[in-house]
Design an enzyme around this catalytic site. Sequence first.
Site, PDB file in Angstrom:
ATOM      1  N   ASN A 185     -48.040  45.993  15.100  1.00 14.48           N
ATOM      2  CA  ASN A 185     -48.523  46.071  13.643  1.00 14.48           C
ATOM      3  C   ASN A 185     -49.535  47.147  13.124  1.00 14.48           C
ATOM      4  OD1 ASN A 185     -47.085  43.758  13.139  1.00 14.48           O
ATOM      5  ND2 ASN A 185     -49.083  42.425  12.916  1.00 14.48           N
ATOM      6  N   HIS A 202     -32.311  45.283  -0.623  1.00 17.03           N
ATOM      7  CA  HIS A 202     -32.986  44.456   0.299  1.00 17.03           C
ATOM      8  C   HIS A 202     -32.412  43.111   0.112  1.00 17.03           C
ATOM      9  CE1 HIS A 202     -36.958  42.537   1.494  1.00 17.03           C
ATOM     10  NE2 HIS A 202     -36.615  43.105   2.594  1.00 17.03           N
ATOM     11  N   TYR A 243     -38.500  33.775  12.479  1.00 20.75           N
ATOM     12  CA  TYR A 243     -38.982  33.876  11.031  1.00 20.75           C
ATOM     13  C   TYR A 243     -38.537  32.577  10.164  1.00 20.75           C
ATOM     14  CZ  TYR A 243     -39.432  39.148  11.829  1.00 20.75           C
ATOM     15  OH  TYR A 243     -39.677  40.289  12.200  1.00 20.75           O
ATOM     16  N   HIS A 256     -41.924  34.005   6.451  1.00 22.08           N
ATOM     17  CA  HIS A 256     -41.048  35.098   5.800  1.00 22.08           C
ATOM     18  C   HIS A 256     -40.600  34.852   4.658  1.00 22.08           C
ATOM     19  CE1 HIS A 256     -37.961  38.496   5.712  1.00 22.08           C
ATOM     20  NE2 HIS A 256     -38.864  38.939   5.928  1.00 22.08           N
TER      21      HIS A 256
END
Length: 697
Positions: A51, A442, A475, A599
């Site tokens: 990250n 997206h 996720y 998520h």
Amino acid sequence: MEQPDLHSTELYVNREISWIHFNQRVLEEALNREAHPLLERVKFISIFSSNLDEYFMIRVAGIEDQYEAGIQDRTIDGYTPSEQLEHIRSMVAPQLMQRNDCFYNDLLPEMEKEGISFVRFTQLPKQQQEALRTYFRQEIYPVLTPLAFDTGHPFPFMSSLSLNLAIELEDSETGASRFARVKVPSILPRMLSFSTVEGLGTEDGVLRFIWLEDLIQNNLDMLFPKMRIVKSHLFRLVRDADIEIEEDEAGDLLETIEQGIRSRRYGKVVRLDISPQMPGPIKKLLMKNLEVSERNVYAIEGILGLGCLIELLRIERPDLKDESFVPANPIEDHYGRNLFGAIRVRDHLLYHPYDSFQPVVDFINQAAADPDVLSIKQTLYRVGSNSPIVKALMRAAEAGKQVAVLVELKARFDEENNIVWARALEDVGAHVIYGLPGLKTHAKLTLIVRRENSKLKRYLHLGTGNYNPSTGKIYTDYSLFTDDEEISSDVAELFNALTGYSRNTEYRKLLVSPLNTRKRIIEMIEREAALHKKEGGGRIIMKMNALVDPKTIRSLYSASRDGVQIDLIIRGICCLKPGIKGVSDTIRVISVIGRFLEHSRAYYFNNGGKAELFLGSADMMQRNLDHRVETIFPVFDETIIDRVLEDLELLLADNVKAWTMDASGMYSLMQNDQPPCNSQVRFLERAVQKKISHILK
């Protein structure tokens, strides 16, 4: 009451600082000895480290650009670029020390107790050193390229995330000092297992590893014969990785992206990691030639680049990992494998990973094989390297169906995968689109057109996450299957806008960025406030990855001033401050960090007792609202609305894995006098109960 200035810098958390707080929460998962099994704690060290690398490659690189351009504009919370860089360094440096303390003084000793050992070359007996030297000569030496640096050799180029050795040498004949660089090759295993080296016995059952750079450092004499190795020093660098694309000048977007990927490794250095023992002259030499200042240099004790630790999860030690589970598959349990028939009966919502991702794959597989299916349209953002969904789309195209796929080539760090799949789809005759100029796509959409009883019928999958079965296991995301006519019409018109020249700006039910998402969300917040003042009972729950958009924040502040109860479940960045008297008294912010990555995005409004629920791909960030094609879709089935509300309430009740934010923007673990509630464990238990109930029936 005096109206507060909702533009005041005091009311906002700096975006970059908020992200660093988020990564600290990730690190805390590794620090907490009771939170996870041993190798899962190691995993969180890896995630924290990866990250941080990505954060420097993108966010810090962007702030450095502003600083170097002399930009002094202040952020919404009042920071200049230089002030942000100072704060970032002051927060990250202690985190790295904390990470290393955890890894070296806690995790490594615990792994040693469990028969997983990291050894140093110099501590091994002579026989094992010789076995490793033989292995080095045969398997590593041929891959290495020592590069000199002197008047006849320019300073060598070093790619982003590369681990390197700066080597001080002395000519044994002339006594002259020399400098060289050796890259630790990324194509070789960073952690070399003794089990792969002939002559290294493992009879005692201990799994031993040696770091690749340690092995190289102790065999440099093979690379530099007739030279005395004075000292070698490890260093690692992180470069700017943001690809800049002028799409109006790009004749071939795919080719432009490929060039961008290649140029990424040449970006400016934004972080230089060195060993604290590196001598000043070597450090200055690197700083000068890499063009970095002290602000960019991080002296880190021990191993550099701990993102590689994720590889340890491959060790076959289930006792040191999270307990495995088989997700529920409620659609198949009740309707068999006929997904189209199941959708005709009612809408279906899956909550991954607790519900299997397989129905999403089956949806495309069945469409590809079904002779009555005429066309498939789908958006692909991150699909992974071995995608069963793309393979199904290819089979559909080969079978003569109309297949149109929008492949987002600009999905950061997934560009190469997406280029491969785009070309593979084109090769079998699928229509491949790369998106709208200036906008990333997206949205998570699939539209299937099927002929039924001499008429055409449309089926949809709408999601909050990517079409990637691998991330579907780790996720948390929602998948909605529906044949709703109005939403189907909206999705069809959106695909026409993405693939053709349609300039449709009005959608019946969908919220579509960059057209109307912010506007509609703010309208619903304001409606909730108006209804609350009139009838009471105002309630908003928003679950997302990040809340940054100032206009949305100000709207939430205003609703809170009107008394609306607002619960925000935000995994990462949150620039809103809760609990400020007269501004955000009724707002609560929590962040759940656990086994799975939270998520999913969900937006719930009580709406005077006529609850409305929206799910989708967009966070409340300017990039999602203004610079991406996003969809947030309504849920009409009251049973599904109730179920998602139950999910959200369970997350809000979490007092084990939830962090709560205070009015200063700081986080602390949730503490109350209620019985322990770990929401992700509860969701797992619910999935198991579903399977048991089906079996008993």
